[in-house]
Design a protein around this motif. Structure first.
Motif, PDB file in Angstrom:
ATOM      1  N   CYS A   1     -40.979 -15.463  46.331  1.00  0.00           N
ATOM      2  CA  CYS A   1     -40.140 -14.152  46.143  1.00  0.00           C
ATOM      3  C   CYS A   1     -39.453 -13.718  47.305  1.00  0.00           C
ATOM      4  CB  CYS A   1     -41.143 -12.934  45.969  1.00  0.00           C
ATOM      5  SG  CYS A   1     -42.216 -12.554  47.287  1.00  0.00           S
ATOM      6  N   ASN A   2     -39.483 -14.220  48.587  1.00  0.00           N
ATOM      7  CA  ASN A   2     -38.562 -14.046  49.516  1.00  0.00           C
ATOM      8  C   ASN A   2     -38.826 -15.053  50.670  1.00  0.00           C
ATOM      9  OD1 ASN A   2     -39.300 -12.403  52.233  1.00  0.00           O
ATOM     10  ND2 ASN A   2     -40.208 -11.277  50.395  1.00  0.00           N
TER      11      ASN A   2
ATOM     12  N   ASP B   1     -35.868 -19.541  46.343  1.00  0.00           N
ATOM     13  CA  ASP B   1     -36.213 -18.267  47.058  1.00  0.00           C
ATOM     14  C   ASP B   1     -35.363 -17.116  46.317  1.00  0.00           C
ATOM     15  OD1 ASP B   1     -36.001 -16.250  48.876  1.00  0.00           O
ATOM     16  OD2 ASP B   1     -34.759 -17.036  50.478  1.00  0.00           O
TER      17      ASP B   1
ATOM     18  N   GLN C   1     -35.008 -14.160  47.082  1.00  0.00           N
ATOM     19  CA  GLN C   1     -34.480 -13.240  47.905  1.00  0.00           C
ATOM     20  C   GLN C   1     -34.950 -11.821  47.589  1.00  0.00           C
ATOM     21  OE1 GLN C   1     -30.189 -14.250  48.356  1.00  0.00           O
ATOM     22  NE2 GLN C   1     -30.915 -16.505  48.202  1.00  0.00           N
ATOM     23  N   ASN C   2     -36.087 -11.559  47.234  1.00  0.00           N
ATOM     24  CA  ASN C   2     -36.635 -10.244  47.038  1.00  0.00           C
ATOM     25  C   ASN C   2     -36.008  -9.529  45.819  1.00  0.00           C
ATOM     26  OD1 ASN C   2     -39.049  -9.163  48.212  1.00  0.00           O
ATOM     27  ND2 ASN C   2     -37.855  -8.362  49.652  1.00  0.00           N
TER      28      ASN C   2
ATOM     29  N   GLN D   1     -35.860 -13.920  40.486  1.00  0.00           N
ATOM     30  CA  GLN D   1     -37.168 -14.811  40.407  1.00  0.00           C
ATOM     31  C   GLN D   1     -37.275 -15.105  38.779  1.00  0.00           C
ATOM     32  OE1 GLN D   1     -40.792 -13.126  42.319  1.00  0.00           O
ATOM     33  NE2 GLN D   1     -41.377 -15.167  43.069  1.00  0.00           N
TER      34      GLN D   1
ATOM     35  N   LYS E   1     -42.750 -11.270  43.361  1.00  0.00           N
ATOM     36  CA  LYS E   1     -42.357  -9.987  44.061  1.00  0.00           C
ATOM     37  C   LYS E   1     -43.131  -8.720  43.612  1.00  0.00           C
ATOM     38  CE  LYS E   1     -39.118  -6.856  45.631  1.00  0.00           C
ATOM     39  NZ  LYS E   1     -38.064  -6.001  45.188  1.00  0.00           N
TER      40      LYS E   1
END
Ligand code: FRU
Length: 307
Positions: free
Chosen positions: A33-34, A63, A65-66, A71, A91
């Motif tokens: 998720c990040n 990744d 990246q939040n 995702q 996430k």
């Protein structure tokens, strides 16, 4: 003599590196998720290390990246690419549930790591028991404070299950005490948010005895805020994660009074993936053990939480 030669040849062959045909028989898609947080970098490193000894698998990393939508797109890409298995550390629970379920329904095994999704349409969940860790943190804090005191709780993302469980477990752990949670805020797992929230808590409350952070970055951010206000010495700090280079180091430095280990599950993820790909049945849930680190036990490797 001939027989010995044959045995020797067989031995050499069995020790030889795998043939290219044997290489990368399976592709595993890993959706993280990040990678902005040390704990997640460690999870990927643990996966990489465990996968190294297995030339029959290739792991492809993404990744998000939040970003939940990114995702979801990564999971869909893995499905389209026809990967043999998906690992995901999501996430948030709700936004990722559908993509995971769709992949699973298409026959791709999915191992969910650390943060759960909703429902049961995945192959296996691997993670530590956050409720139990929260409860243990509550009891440890109650004992440390002698059963009473003012606490600030800096919560992890409350739309993720670990945040919810670390909160409810903690509240159970302090239920029969005279500990008061003066101030609580969602710092979304991020140290700068925790620091800012702590600044508000410090401005409002003249007496704070302890800060319970749902992760070590939160506890450390709170410490920095208290230090900047000249008040760090008045209170204690407790966190969760326990990476050697983060939480454990803060305990050694005397910044955290305790931190609870939250294992990444990277090694177990690869072991479980190999079992699934090899046709074995695996448990629906694999619960990883956790331990508490304090200055008294850290040189002994911490103390395991009871089963
Ligand atoms: C990293 C992290 C860890 C925490 C875990 C919970 O993103 O915030 O600090 O323990 O996620 O899922």
């Amino acid at each position: 003599m001939k027989r010995e030669l044959l045995i020797f040849a067989a031995l050499v062959l069995s020790l030889a590196p795998p043939s290219p045909a044997q290489k990368a028989r399976w592709t595993i898609g890993m959706s993280q998720c990040n990678l902005g947080e040390p704990w997640r970098v460690q999870m990927n490193a643990d996966i990489k290390k465990a996968a190294e000894g297995h030339p029959e698998i290739t792991v492809v990393y993404k990744d998000a990246q939040n970003d939940n939508l990114r995702q979801v797109a990564h999971i869909e890409e893995f499905v389209r690419a026809g990967v043999n298995l998906i690992l995901i550390s999501p996430k948030e629970a709700a936004p990722l549930t559908r993509a995971v379920a769709d992949a699973y329904d298409k026959g791709i095994p999915v191992i969910v790591l650390d943060r759960k999704v909703l429902g049961d349409r995945y192959t296996c969940f691997i993670g530590a028991d956050n409720k139990k860790i929260g409860r243990a943190a509550g009891s440890w804090i109650a004992k440390f404070l002698g059963g009473k005191g003012n606490v600030v709780e800096l919560k992890g993302l409350m739309t993720s299950i670990p945040g919810q469980d670390r909160n409810s477990g903690f509240r159970e752990g302090i239920r029969t005490t005279r500990i008061q949670v003066l101030f609580e805020a969602d710092m979304k797992w991020l140290e700068p948010n925790a620091r800012k929230e702590m600044e508000s808590a410090l401005a409002r409350f003249p007496k704070i005895d302890l800060v319970y952070g749902h992760n070590d970055p939160a506890a450390h951010g709170a410490y920095l805020a208290a230090k900047a206000a000249g008040r760090a010495g008045e209170m204690a700090f407790v966190g969760i994660d326990g990476l050697p280079q983060e939480g454990q180091m803060y305990v050694r430095q005397g910044i955290l009074s305790a931190c609870f280990e939250y294992p990444t599950g990277g090694r177990e993820a690869i072991e479980t993936a190999l079992a699934i790909l090899g046709g074995k049945t695996v448990p629906r849930e694999i619960t990883l053990p956790s331990r508490v680190y304090t200055k008294d036990n850290i040189d002994r490797g911490g103390e395991w939480l009871p089963e």
